[in-house]
Design a protein around this motif. Structure first.
Motif, PDB file in Angstrom:
ATOM      1  N   ASP A   1       0.797  -1.221   0.000  1.00 50.05           N
ATOM      2  CA  ASP A   1       0.000   0.000   0.000  1.00 50.05           C
ATOM      3  C   ASP A   1       0.834   1.278   0.000  1.00 50.05           C
ATOM      4  O   ASP A   1       0.279   2.378   0.053  1.00 50.05           O
ATOM      5  CB  ASP A   1      -0.964   0.010   1.194  1.00 50.05           C
ATOM      6  N   ASP A   2       2.165   1.158  -0.073  1.00 48.90           N
ATOM      7  CA  ASP A   2       3.004   2.349  -0.074  1.00 48.90           C
ATOM      8  C   ASP A   2       3.484   2.720  -1.475  1.00 48.90           C
ATOM      9  O   ASP A   2       4.401   3.523  -1.634  1.00 48.90           O
ATOM     10  CB  ASP A   2       4.213   2.151   0.849  1.00 48.90           C
ATOM     11  N   VAL A   3       2.862   2.135  -2.518  1.00 51.47           N
ATOM     12  CA  VAL A   3       3.191   2.509  -3.894  1.00 51.47           C
ATOM     13  C   VAL A   3       1.971   3.159  -4.531  1.00 51.47           C
ATOM     14  O   VAL A   3       0.832   2.901  -4.143  1.00 51.47           O
ATOM     15  CB  VAL A   3       3.639   1.288  -4.737  1.00 51.47           C
ATOM     16  N   GLU A   4       2.218   4.008  -5.514  1.00 46.54           N
ATOM     17  CA  GLU A   4       1.145   4.685  -6.228  1.00 46.54           C
ATOM     18  C   GLU A   4       1.287   4.454  -7.720  1.00 46.54           C
ATOM     19  O   GLU A   4       2.303   3.912  -8.196  1.00 46.54           O
ATOM     20  CB  GLU A   4       1.151   6.183  -5.896  1.00 46.54           C
ATOM     21  N   LEU A   5       0.279   4.887  -8.461  1.00 48.75           N
ATOM     22  CA  LEU A   5       0.247   4.612  -9.894  1.00 48.75           C
ATOM     23  C   LEU A   5       1.464   5.150 -10.657  1.00 48.75           C
ATOM     24  O   LEU A   5       1.969   4.435 -11.533  1.00 48.75           O
ATOM     25  CB  LEU A   5      -1.041   5.170 -10.506  1.00 48.75           C
ATOM     26  N   PRO A   6       1.962   6.363 -10.400  1.00 46.50           N
ATOM     27  CA  PRO A   6       3.086   6.857 -11.215  1.00 46.50           C
ATOM     28  C   PRO A   6       4.284   5.914 -11.236  1.00 46.50           C
ATOM     29  O   PRO A   6       4.831   5.620 -12.314  1.00 46.50           O
ATOM     30  CB  PRO A   6       3.432   8.196 -10.553  1.00 46.50           C
ATOM     31  N   GLU A   7       4.705   5.407 -10.060  1.00 45.69           N
ATOM     32  CA  GLU A   7       5.864   4.520 -10.051  1.00 45.69           C
ATOM     33  C   GLU A   7       5.522   3.132 -10.582  1.00 45.69           C
ATOM     34  O   GLU A   7       6.350   2.485 -11.240  1.00 45.69           O
ATOM     35  CB  GLU A   7       6.484   4.423  -8.653  1.00 45.69           C
ATOM     36  N   VAL A   8       4.293   2.681 -10.335  1.00 46.15           N
ATOM     37  CA  VAL A   8       3.898   1.371 -10.860  1.00 46.15           C
ATOM     38  C   VAL A   8       3.805   1.422 -12.382  1.00 46.15           C
ATOM     39  O   VAL A   8       4.247   0.501 -13.080  1.00 46.15           O
ATOM     40  CB  VAL A   8       2.567   0.917 -10.244  1.00 46.15           C
ATOM     41  N   TYR A   9       3.255   2.509 -12.908  1.00 49.50           N
ATOM     42  CA  TYR A   9       3.155   2.626 -14.364  1.00 49.50           C
ATOM     43  C   TYR A   9       4.530   2.788 -14.996  1.00 49.50           C
ATOM     44  O   TYR A   9       4.770   2.318 -16.117  1.00 49.50           O
ATOM     45  CB  TYR A   9       2.248   3.797 -14.742  1.00 49.50           C
ATOM     46  N   ALA A  10       5.439   3.465 -14.281  1.00 47.82           N
ATOM     47  CA  ALA A  10       6.815   3.571 -14.784  1.00 47.82           C
ATOM     48  C   ALA A  10       7.450   2.189 -14.882  1.00 47.82           C
ATOM     49  O   ALA A  10       8.170   1.884 -15.851  1.00 47.82           O
ATOM     50  CB  ALA A  10       7.638   4.475 -13.872  1.00 47.82           C
ATOM     51  N   LEU A  11       7.195   1.340 -13.887  1.00 47.54           N
ATOM     52  CA  LEU A  11       7.682  -0.040 -13.943  1.00 47.54           C
ATOM     53  C   LEU A  11       7.076  -0.783 -15.123  1.00 47.54           C
ATOM     54  O   LEU A  11       7.762  -1.540 -15.823  1.00 47.54           O
ATOM     55  CB  LEU A  11       7.330  -0.776 -12.643  1.00 47.54           C
ATOM     56  N   LEU A  12       5.793  -0.567 -15.342  1.00 49.00           N
ATOM     57  CA  LEU A  12       5.101  -1.225 -16.450  1.00 49.00           C
ATOM     58  C   LEU A  12       5.710  -0.804 -17.788  1.00 49.00           C
ATOM     59  O   LEU A  12       5.989  -1.647 -18.655  1.00 49.00           O
ATOM     60  CB  LEU A  12       3.615  -0.875 -16.406  1.00 49.00           C
ATOM     61  N   VAL A  13       5.933   0.491 -17.956  1.00 50.47           N
ATOM     62  CA  VAL A  13       6.515   0.994 -19.202  1.00 50.47           C
ATOM     63  C   VAL A  13       7.936   0.454 -19.386  1.00 50.47           C
ATOM     64  O   VAL A  13       8.323   0.021 -20.476  1.00 50.47           O
ATOM     65  CB  VAL A  13       6.514   2.534 -19.217  1.00 50.47           C
ATOM     66  N   ALA A  14       8.711   0.471 -18.307  1.00 55.47           N
ATOM     67  CA  ALA A  14      10.106   0.027 -18.392  1.00 55.47           C
ATOM     68  C   ALA A  14      10.202  -1.458 -18.746  1.00 55.47           C
ATOM     69  O   ALA A  14      10.997  -1.852 -19.611  1.00 55.47           O
ATOM     70  CB  ALA A  14      10.823   0.304 -17.076  1.00 55.47           C
ATOM     71  N   THR A  15       9.410  -2.281 -18.071  1.00 52.50           N
ATOM     72  CA  THR A  15       9.460  -3.716 -18.358  1.00 52.50           C
ATOM     73  C   THR A  15       8.919  -4.006 -19.753  1.00 52.50           C
ATOM     74  O   THR A  15       9.412  -4.903 -20.455  1.00 52.50           O
ATOM     75  CB  THR A  15       8.676  -4.519 -17.313  1.00 52.50           C
ATOM     76  N   SER A  16       7.922  -3.242 -20.185  1.00 55.58           N
ATOM     77  CA  SER A  16       7.371  -3.428 -21.535  1.00 55.58           C
ATOM     78  C   SER A  16       8.430  -3.117 -22.584  1.00 55.58           C
ATOM     79  O   SER A  16       8.616  -3.869 -23.549  1.00 55.58           O
ATOM     80  CB  SER A  16       6.153  -2.516 -21.730  1.00 55.58           C
ATOM     81  N   ARG A  17       9.127  -2.013 -22.406  1.00 55.19           N
ATOM     82  CA  ARG A  17      10.159  -1.632 -23.375  1.00 55.19           C
ATOM     83  C   ARG A  17      11.330  -2.613 -23.337  1.00 55.19           C
ATOM     84  O   ARG A  17      11.901  -2.935 -24.385  1.00 55.19           O
ATOM     85  CB  ARG A  17      10.627  -0.202 -23.108  1.00 55.19           C
ATOM     86  N   ALA A  18      11.682  -3.073 -22.157  1.00 55.03           N
ATOM     87  CA  ALA A  18      12.775  -4.039 -22.056  1.00 55.03           C
ATOM     88  C   ALA A  18      12.421  -5.323 -22.799  1.00 55.03           C
ATOM     89  O   ALA A  18      13.226  -5.862 -23.561  1.00 55.03           O
ATOM     90  CB  ALA A  18      13.080  -4.334 -20.593  1.00 55.03           C
TER      91      ALA A  18
END
Length: 208
Positions: A157-174
């Motif tokens: 519960d200590d994460v929010e959408l901006p950092e989670v979406y950044a992870l999503l974008v990064a892993t998608s591009r990788a």
């Protein structure tokens, strides 16, 4: 009561069949363009789309005046479809599984989306427009899935959408740029998901 041959009736004018044909052509062009540009990216052409859609190039440009307009419409359709898929998961009985499965689905889907987006930039498309709005709609749906998973205790519960979406974008591009094998991609996602898990369940916490 009008006879079939009476001037001005739909049967005599043929306008309704033409509109139906136009809609059918537009949908077929979009479907073919998504596949063609998803595989070929910047090197794909509208001529190839026209050929595979079994329409003339003039028909393609009648619906989409420019290559950029066609590519933006393809991205809008793709983003809308993904958003709708996310929305169908909002009432699932297992929000955690829904969130992580959809995250995985987006990563697996990324290669085609990135190829189309790159082709759009090459064709002179900008960052603003319908595709950007559709992308934000998808982002919002992911955010709702995230909140549901957090409320269910499946995501820390200590994460929010901006950092989670950044992870999503990064892993998608990788996954897309490095052409990762499915097994490697799955192991990468397992590490990411372990980091998103509640701290009491993380492997790092277990080792301490």
């Amino acid at each position: 009561m009008s006879n079939p041959g009476t001037p001005g009736t739909p049967e005599s004018s043929g306008r309704r069949p033409q509109r139906a044909d136009a809609r059918s052509n537009r949908e077929r062009i979009l479907n073919v363009a998504e596949e063609v540009f998803g595989k070929g990216g910047e090197s794909a052409s509208t001529e190839e789309v026209a050929r595979l859609a079994n329409v003339g190039i003039a028909t393609v440009f009648r619906h989409f005046p420019t290559k950029a307009a066609l590519l933006e419409a393809v991205l809008v359709k793709r983003f809308d479809r993904l958003r709708e898929q996310a929305e169908t998961l909002l009432h699932t009985t297992d929000p955690g599984t829904a969130f992580f499965d959809f995250f995985s689905h987006l990563v697996a889907d990324a290669a085609g989306k990135i190829a189309i987006a790159d082709a759009l930039l090459e064709a002179g498309g900008g960052d603003a427009g319908d595709a950007t709005q559709a992308s934000e709609g998808l982002r919002g749906a992911v955010g709702t899935l995230l909140r549901h998973a957090q409320h269910a205790g499946a995501v820390r519960d200590d994460v929010e959408l901006p950092e989670v979406y950044a992870l999503l974008v990064a892993t998608s591009r990788a996954a897309a740029r490095a052409h990762l094998e499915e097994e490697v991609r799955d192991r990468m996602l397992a590490i990411v998901f372990d980091g998103l898990a509640p701290l009491r369940n993380s492997r790092a916490q277990t080792r301490e």
